[in-house]
Structure formats: C-alpha cells, structure tokens
Motif scaffolding. Structure first.
Motif, mmCIF file in Angstrom:
data_model
loop_
_atom_site.group_PDB
_atom_site.id
_atom_site.type_symbol
_atom_site.label_atom_id
_atom_site.label_comp_id
_atom_site.label_asym_id
_atom_site.label_seq_id
_atom_site.Cartn_x
_atom_site.Cartn_y
_atom_site.Cartn_z
ATOM 1 N N MET A 206 17.285 0.678 1.779
ATOM 2 C CA MET A 206 15.845 0.548 1.876
ATOM 3 C C MET A 206 15.440 -0.902 1.621
ATOM 4 O O MET A 206 16.073 -1.603 0.852
ATOM 5 N N LYS A 207 14.368 -1.279 2.261
ATOM 6 C CA LYS A 207 13.866 -2.642 2.124
ATOM 7 C C LYS A 207 12.373 -2.587 1.826
ATOM 8 O O LYS A 207 11.636 -1.842 2.470
ATOM 9 N N ALA A 208 11.933 -3.360 0.839
ATOM 10 C CA ALA A 208 10.506 -3.439 0.501
ATOM 11 C C ALA A 208 9.970 -4.792 0.946
ATOM 12 O O ALA A 208 10.567 -5.830 0.677
ATOM 13 N N THR A 209 8.842 -4.751 1.652
ATOM 14 C CA THR A 209 8.183 -5.959 2.122
ATOM 15 C C THR A 209 6.743 -5.924 1.640
ATOM 16 O O THR A 209 6.081 -4.894 1.747
ATOM 17 N N VAL A 210 6.264 -7.037 1.096
ATOM 18 C CA VAL A 210 4.898 -7.099 0.578
ATOM 19 C C VAL A 210 4.032 -7.913 1.543
ATOM 20 O O VAL A 210 4.387 -9.033 1.915
ATOM 21 N N TYR A 211 2.919 -7.320 1.931
ATOM 22 C CA TYR A 211 1.939 -7.964 2.803
ATOM 23 C C TYR A 211 0.632 -8.068 2.037
ATOM 24 O O TYR A 211 0.417 -7.353 1.060
ATOM 25 N N THR A 212 -0.260 -8.953 2.494
ATOM 26 C CA THR A 212 -1.598 -9.031 1.928
ATOM 27 C C THR A 212 -2.596 -8.641 3.009
ATOM 28 O O THR A 212 -2.532 -9.149 4.128
ATOM 29 N N VAL A 213 -3.500 -7.732 2.645
ATOM 30 C CA VAL A 213 -4.506 -7.243 3.578
ATOM 31 C C VAL A 213 -5.881 -7.559 3.006
ATOM 32 O O VAL A 213 -6.149 -7.286 1.832
ATOM 33 N N SER A 214 -6.760 -8.138 3.826
ATOM 34 C CA SER A 214 -8.111 -8.448 3.362
ATOM 35 C C SER A 214 -9.104 -7.434 3.907
ATOM 36 O O SER A 214 -8.886 -6.835 4.957
ATOM 37 N N GLY A 215 -10.188 -7.254 3.157
ATOM 38 C CA GLY A 215 -11.272 -6.388 3.593
ATOM 39 C C GLY A 215 -11.287 -5.013 2.962
ATOM 40 O O GLY A 215 -12.233 -4.258 3.151
ATOM 41 N N MET A 216 -10.253 -4.656 2.212
ATOM 42 C CA MET A 216 -10.225 -3.344 1.575
ATOM 43 C C MET A 216 -11.061 -3.359 0.300
ATOM 44 O O MET A 216 -11.001 -4.323 -0.458
ATOM 45 N N HIS A 217 -11.828 -2.277 0.073
ATOM 46 C CA HIS A 217 -12.650 -2.248 -1.133
ATOM 47 C C HIS A 217 -12.802 -0.866 -1.757
ATOM 48 O O HIS A 217 -13.516 -0.715 -2.739
ATOM 49 N N CYS A 218 -12.152 0.167 -1.186
ATOM 50 C CA CYS A 218 -12.312 1.509 -1.746
ATOM 51 C C CYS A 218 -11.092 2.373 -1.434
ATOM 52 O O CYS A 218 -10.185 1.964 -0.709
ATOM 53 N N THR A 219 -11.105 3.584 -1.968
ATOM 54 C CA THR A 219 -10.008 4.519 -1.757
ATOM 55 C C THR A 219 -9.841 4.858 -0.282
ATOM 56 O O THR A 219 -8.713 5.003 0.212
ATOM 57 N N HIS A 220 -10.943 4.976 0.431
ATOM 58 C CA HIS A 220 -10.880 5.266 1.867
ATOM 59 C C HIS A 220 -10.126 4.158 2.602
ATOM 60 O O HIS A 220 -9.340 4.440 3.519
ATOM 61 N N CYS A 221 -10.335 2.926 2.209
ATOM 62 C CA CYS A 221 -9.625 1.791 2.810
ATOM 63 C C CYS A 221 -8.114 1.947 2.608
ATOM 64 O O CYS A 221 -7.335 1.745 3.543
ATOM 65 N N ILE A 222 -7.733 2.296 1.395
ATOM 66 C CA ILE A 222 -6.317 2.485 1.077
ATOM 67 C C ILE A 222 -5.721 3.567 1.974
ATOM 68 O O ILE A 222 -4.643 3.406 2.529
ATOM 69 N N GLU A 223 -6.434 4.673 2.119
ATOM 70 C CA GLU A 223 -5.947 5.789 2.930
ATOM 71 C C GLU A 223 -5.763 5.387 4.389
ATOM 72 O O GLU A 223 -4.766 5.741 5.016
ATOM 73 N N LYS A 224 -6.728 4.639 4.934
ATOM 74 C CA LYS A 224 -6.638 4.221 6.344
ATOM 75 C C LYS A 224 -5.456 3.288 6.570
ATOM 76 O O LYS A 224 -4.688 3.459 7.516
ATOM 77 N N VAL A 225 -5.317 2.296 5.706
ATOM 78 C CA VAL A 225 -4.229 1.325 5.851
ATOM 79 C C VAL A 225 -2.877 2.019 5.659
ATOM 80 O O VAL A 225 -1.956 1.840 6.461
ATOM 81 N N SER A 226 -2.769 2.839 4.627
ATOM 82 C CA SER A 226 -1.510 3.539 4.348
ATOM 83 C C SER A 226 -1.122 4.455 5.496
ATOM 84 O O SER A 226 0.041 4.499 5.914
ATOM 85 N N SER A 227 -2.087 5.183 6.014
ATOM 86 C CA SER A 227 -1.827 6.112 7.102
ATOM 87 C C SER A 227 -1.344 5.382 8.355
ATOM 88 O O SER A 227 -0.352 5.782 8.976
ATOM 89 N N ASN A 228 -2.024 4.312 8.718
ATOM 90 C CA ASN A 228 -1.651 3.574 9.929
ATOM 91 C C ASN A 228 -0.279 2.914 9.802
ATOM 92 O O ASN A 228 0.532 2.993 10.720
ATOM 93 N N ILE A 229 -0.027 2.269 8.691
ATOM 94 C CA ILE A 229 1.280 1.620 8.503
ATOM 95 C C ILE A 229 2.375 2.682 8.426
ATOM 96 O O ILE A 229 3.468 2.493 8.937
ATOM 97 N N GLY A 230 2.066 3.812 7.805
ATOM 98 C CA GLY A 230 3.042 4.888 7.670
ATOM 99 C C GLY A 230 3.513 5.469 8.989
ATOM 100 O O GLY A 230 4.565 6.107 9.056
ATOM 101 N N LYS A 231 2.766 5.240 10.058
ATOM 102 C CA LYS A 231 3.141 5.738 11.387
ATOM 103 C C LYS A 231 4.190 4.869 12.074
ATOM 104 O O LYS A 231 4.763 5.267 13.084
ATOM 105 N N ILE A 232 4.444 3.686 11.530
ATOM 106 C CA ILE A 232 5.429 2.780 12.122
ATOM 107 C C ILE A 232 6.833 3.362 11.898
ATOM 108 O O ILE A 232 7.174 3.769 10.782
#
Length: 69
Positions: A1-27
């Motif tokens: 397994m490999k962990a990569t850290v990215y920085t994302v701007s514009g997130m400000h709430c739990t809904h933001c976390i869910e959207k970003v996590s869901s989309n990246i999780g589809k890769i």
C-alpha cells in the motif's frame, strides 16, 4: 500500500469531506481516503502509484481545487 498526501482548497464542512472522499474513492486502486478539514490535507491510500491528473479531476468534479505546490 502507498499513502499520498494532497492539499485541497475550498472545503469547509462535512459535506465537502464526503464529496471529495467519494470522488477520489472511485479511482481504480484507491483503498482509503482520509480528509483533514482544517489543513485541507487529503491522504489517499492506494495499491500503487496514483495518476495525479486523475486525482485532480476527481477533486474538480466534486467542486474543489487540488493545490499544486
């Protein structure tokens, strides 16, 4: 397994976390996504190397911006 850290701007709430996590999780190959809202750090665990363009596209589709250093 490999962990990569990215920085994302514009997130400000739990809904933001869910959207970003869901989309990246589809890769293909992504096994886990962990978002730190305060810093904007997104740690992506995958089976191998990730295509940064695919991550940027997933973040963009969620409505946010991948910060490129």
């Amino acid at each position: 397994m490999k962990a990569t850290v990215y920085t994302v701007s514009g997130m400000h709430c739990t809904h933001c976390i869910e959207k970003v996590s869901s989309n990246i999780g589809k890769i293909t190959g992504v096994t886990d996504v962990n978002v730190d809202l305060d810093s904007g750090a997104v740690t992506v665990t995958s089976e191998g190397s990730l295509d940064d363009a695919a991550v940027a596209a997933a973040v963009g589709e969620a409505g946010y911006t991948l910060v490129v250093a």
